[in-house]
Motif scaffolding. Structure first.
Motif, PDB file in Angstrom:
ATOM      1  N   VAL A   8       0.844  -1.206   0.000  1.00 37.33           N
ATOM      2  CA  VAL A   8       0.000   0.000   0.000  1.00 37.33           C
ATOM      3  C   VAL A   8       0.872   1.245   0.000  1.00 37.33           C
ATOM      4  N   ALA A   9       1.894   1.262   0.859  1.00 35.74           N
ATOM      5  CA  ALA A   9       2.804   2.409   0.906  1.00 35.74           C
ATOM      6  C   ALA A   9       3.530   2.571  -0.418  1.00 35.74           C
ATOM      7  N   SER A  10       3.983   1.462  -0.981  1.00 34.14           N
ATOM      8  CA  SER A  10       4.707   1.515  -2.250  1.00 34.14           C
ATOM      9  C   SER A  10       3.819   2.033  -3.375  1.00 34.14           C
ATOM     10  N   ALA A  11       2.591   1.515  -3.452  1.00 31.58           N
ATOM     11  CA  ALA A  11       1.668   1.952  -4.499  1.00 31.58           C
ATOM     12  C   ALA A  11       1.302   3.429  -4.319  1.00 31.58           C
ATOM     13  N   ASN A  14       4.297   5.613  -5.480  1.00 30.76           N
ATOM     14  CA  ASN A  14       4.427   5.572  -6.943  1.00 30.76           C
ATOM     15  C   ASN A  14       3.350   6.426  -7.621  1.00 30.76           C
ATOM     16  N   SER A  15       2.125   6.304  -7.136  1.00 33.84           N
ATOM     17  CA  SER A  15       1.019   7.096  -7.707  1.00 33.84           C
ATOM     18  C   SER A  15       1.225   8.583  -7.454  1.00 33.84           C
ATOM     19  N   ALA A  16       1.698   8.918  -6.251  1.00 33.63           N
ATOM     20  CA  ALA A  16       1.939  10.317  -5.910  1.00 33.63           C
ATOM     21  C   ALA A  16       3.035  10.915  -6.786  1.00 33.63           C
ATOM     22  N   GLN A  17       4.118  10.158  -6.984  1.00 37.05           N
ATOM     23  CA  GLN A  17       5.217  10.624  -7.810  1.00 37.05           C
ATOM     24  C   GLN A  17       4.758  10.857  -9.253  1.00 37.05           C
ATOM     25  N   GLU A  18       3.969   9.934  -9.775  1.00 35.23           N
ATOM     26  CA  GLU A  18       3.472  10.072 -11.148  1.00 35.23           C
ATOM     27  C   GLU A  18       2.567  11.300 -11.286  1.00 35.23           C
ATOM     28  N   ALA A  19       1.659  11.472 -10.340  1.00 35.59           N
ATOM     29  CA  ALA A  19       0.745  12.618 -10.387  1.00 35.59           C
ATOM     30  C   ALA A  19       1.508  13.935 -10.267  1.00 35.59           C
ATOM     31  N   ILE A  58      12.373   7.235  -4.204  1.00 40.24           N
ATOM     32  CA  ILE A  58      12.155   7.265  -5.649  1.00 40.24           C
ATOM     33  C   ILE A  58      11.582   8.602  -6.122  1.00 40.24           C
ATOM     34  N   VAL A  59      11.133   9.427  -5.167  1.00 40.38           N
ATOM     35  CA  VAL A  59      10.504  10.703  -5.521  1.00 40.38           C
ATOM     36  C   VAL A  59      11.583  11.695  -5.933  1.00 40.38           C
ATOM     37  N   SER A  60      11.407  12.306  -7.075  1.00 38.43           N
ATOM     38  CA  SER A  60      12.450  13.178  -7.636  1.00 38.43           C
ATOM     39  C   SER A  60      12.604  14.496  -6.876  1.00 38.43           C
ATOM     40  N   PRO A  62      12.832  16.583  -3.570  1.00 35.33           N
ATOM     41  CA  PRO A  62      13.101  16.268  -2.154  1.00 35.33           C
ATOM     42  C   PRO A  62      12.025  16.813  -1.208  1.00 35.33           C
ATOM     43  N   ILE A  63      11.467  17.985  -1.510  1.00 33.25           N
ATOM     44  CA  ILE A  63      10.443  18.538  -0.620  1.00 33.25           C
ATOM     45  C   ILE A  63       9.153  17.735  -0.732  1.00 33.25           C
ATOM     46  N   PHE A  64       8.807  17.359  -1.966  1.00 36.05           N
ATOM     47  CA  PHE A  64       7.615  16.531  -2.143  1.00 36.05           C
ATOM     48  C   PHE A  64       7.805  15.172  -1.478  1.00 36.05           C
ATOM     49  N   ALA A  65       9.024  14.666  -1.475  1.00 37.87           N
ATOM     50  CA  ALA A  65       9.314  13.397  -0.797  1.00 37.87           C
ATOM     51  C   ALA A  65       9.066  13.527   0.705  1.00 37.87           C
ATOM     52  N   GLN A  66       9.544  14.638   1.295  1.00 36.35           N
ATOM     53  CA  GLN A  66       9.311  14.873   2.734  1.00 36.35           C
ATOM     54  C   GLN A  66       7.821  15.019   3.031  1.00 36.35           C
ATOM     55  N   PHE A  67       7.149  15.748   2.165  1.00 40.23           N
ATOM     56  CA  PHE A  67       5.705  15.950   2.332  1.00 40.23           C
ATOM     57  C   PHE A  67       4.973  14.609   2.305  1.00 40.23           C
ATOM     58  N   THR A  68       5.295  13.769   1.350  1.00 46.09           N
ATOM     59  CA  THR A  68       4.638  12.474   1.225  1.00 46.09           C
ATOM     60  C   THR A  68       4.895  11.605   2.450  1.00 46.09           C
ATOM     61  N   ALA A  69       6.148  11.546   2.893  1.00 43.04           N
ATOM     62  CA  ALA A  69       6.498  10.729   4.065  1.00 43.04           C
ATOM     63  C   ALA A  69       5.801  11.241   5.321  1.00 43.04           C
ATOM     64  N   THR A  70       5.742  12.558   5.476  1.00 47.14           N
ATOM     65  CA  THR A  70       5.101  13.141   6.656  1.00 47.14           C
ATOM     66  C   THR A  70       3.600  12.876   6.642  1.00 47.14           C
ATOM     67  N   TYR A  71       2.992  12.979   5.461  1.00 46.70           N
ATOM     68  CA  TYR A  71       1.565  12.680   5.356  1.00 46.70           C
ATOM     69  C   TYR A  71       1.293  11.219   5.733  1.00 46.70           C
ATOM     70  N   LEU A  72       2.112  10.299   5.248  1.00 42.71           N
ATOM     71  CA  LEU A  72       1.910   8.880   5.554  1.00 42.71           C
ATOM     72  C   LEU A  72       2.087   8.613   7.052  1.00 42.71           C
ATOM     73  N   ARG A  73       3.031   9.303   7.680  1.00 45.24           N
ATOM     74  CA  ARG A  73       3.188   9.168   9.140  1.00 45.24           C
ATOM     75  C   ARG A  73       1.950   9.705   9.866  1.00 45.24           C
ATOM     76  N   PHE A  74       1.434  10.818   9.359  1.00 42.34           N
ATOM     77  CA  PHE A  74       0.223  11.406   9.935  1.00 42.34           C
ATOM     78  C   PHE A  74      -0.932  10.399   9.878  1.00 42.34           C
TER      79      PHE A  74
END
Length: 410
Positions: A8-11, A14-19, A58-60, A62-74
């Motif tokens: 689920v986290a991986s999918a 990947n979807s977030a990076q593509e969007a 895999i997210v190109s 770096p700020i969007f990568a932090q945002f995504t990780a923080t959201y998933l932790r939330f």
């Protein structure tokens, strides 16, 4: 990745990076959601993940990568965290999103702006309901202010710029600024600037109606009654007829602004929106000049009007108007002859005592009320202290409250 990878986290990543790469804001808004049910379902599927950093490599950006990780932790931690701790992580998520928004052009991220802005308001309300602390409102107001500043900084044509989200965020900022301990204008001043963009065709009717409602609420709190009426009337008329709840909420505040300007609703309108038991009683006492009855009805429903922020303005701004109605009824009793324009202090004092249910009211207090009525042009006439009488103007002694003194136009 190894066999312990969470699908689920991986999918999700990947979807977030593509969007994000294809600037698909609608797709991002479907991923980064904050409603309770979705967060609970997604959180249960992420409960076994200890570290999301390995997923976002895999997210190109770096700020969007932090945002995504923080959201998933939330999302993962929200079910087990206190509302205060959850709000802190949401604020961190919002700060990262603001950094992303600042680095992109165009309106494509606005669907996510809406989700995060609404989540901030809901989270602050939850924390306040449980703790009584308005600090969460202050935090959220500060973040919404930063969001709004970034949206307004886009100098592109409004149809293709981030400014398209300004009206929506400004409305929420006005809403939440009313709940902070700061002065009303501390966070609202920037939201008021958006009013100059209000009639731009690019904005949706929904956003205009929402902004007008909260702007009207803000004006009413600041006692700018005519400005409040203008905004609340637009919001009421623009709100679809089938949206009964929203029209009723708007009408509650429009009722207050109109009453202070002497405009009273019909019984039919109050019945239509199920406001007759409480608001109908206020209208009846107001018309009859029954100050004591009006204030008692207000006190009996204090919790309702305080929750709306309208208790004090109704208590303070209707008193003189009700005394005006007492004088008007007294003149009708005396008659409309030449002599009827002169009303004795004795008759007025008796009428004021009955209206206020205050048998201890003296002539000096009555004269103070009359002075206010005349100086504020609610009544036209002259007081004669030695003759102990009020000489009403022969022409229009009781002008329309809508056209009365400037003090009412604040």
């Amino acid at each position: 990745m190894d066999e312990d990878v969470n699908p689920v986290a991986s999918a999700f990543v990947n979807s977030a990076q593509e969007a994000f790469m294809f600037e698909n804001g609608e797709a991002l808004a479907k991923l980064f959601v904050f409603n309770e049910q979705t967060v609970d379902i997604l959180g249960s599927k992420l409960s076994t993940v200890d570290d999301f950093d390995q997923y976002v490599i895999i997210v190109s950006d770096p700020i969007f990568a932090q945002f995504t990780a923080t959201y998933l932790r939330f999302v993962r931690d929200k079910p087990s965290q206190s509302p205060e701790d959850s709000h802190k992580i949401l604020c961190k998520t919002t700060e990262l999103f603001i950094a992303i928004l600042n680095s992109v052009q165009g309106p494509w991220l606005l669907p996510v702006v809406r989700s995060i802005a609404l989540a901030q308001c809901a989270s602050a309300q939850t924390v306040h309901s449980l703790t009584g602390d308005s600090g969460a409102f202050t935090q959220s107001a500060s973040l919404l202010l930063r969001l709004l500043i970034d949206l307004l900084s886009d100098n592109s044509p409004i149809e293709s710029s981030k400014k398209l989200g300004a009206l929506f965020v400004a409305g929420l900022l006005l809403r939440i600024s009313l709940r902070t301990n700061a002065a009303p204008g501390a966070y609202a001043s920037k939201a008021l600037e958006v009013k100059s963009l209000w009639d731009t065709p690019a904005f949706s009717r929904r956003d205009r109606a929402s902004y007008s409602f909260w702007l009207g609420r803000y004006y009413l709190v600041c006692y700018y009654v005519d400005l409040a009426r203008e905004q609340l009337e637009y919001a009421f008329n623009a709100c679809p007829g089938w949206h009964y709840h929203n029209k009723r909420v708007i009408l509650r505040h429009l009722f207050v602004a109109n009453m202070i300007r002497g405009r009273l609703p019909s019984v039919r309108l109050l019945e239509k929106y199920d406001m007759e038991p409480v608001y109908g009683e206020l209208v009846q006492h107001f018309r009859k000049g029954n100050l004591a009855g009006f204030q008692q009805a207000l006190a009996d429903n204090m919790d309702l009007f305080r929750s709306q922020g309208n208790f004090l303005i109704l208590l303070e701004r209707t008193k003189l108007l009700i005394y005006r109605n007492v004088l008007q009824r007294l003149r009708q009793i005396v008659g409309r002859s030449e002599r009827s324009k002169v009303i004795s202090y004795r008759d007025m004092l008796a009428a004021f005592r009955v209206a206020s249910q205050d048998p201890e009211m003296d002539v000096f207090e009555m004269e103070s009320i009359l002075s206010s009525l005349i100086s504020q042009k609610i009544v036209r006439g002259f007081m004669f202290h030695h003759q102990k009488s009020l000489n009403l103007s022969q022409k229009d002694p009781f002008p329309s409250i809508m056209n009365a003194g400037k003090f009412m136009r604040r």
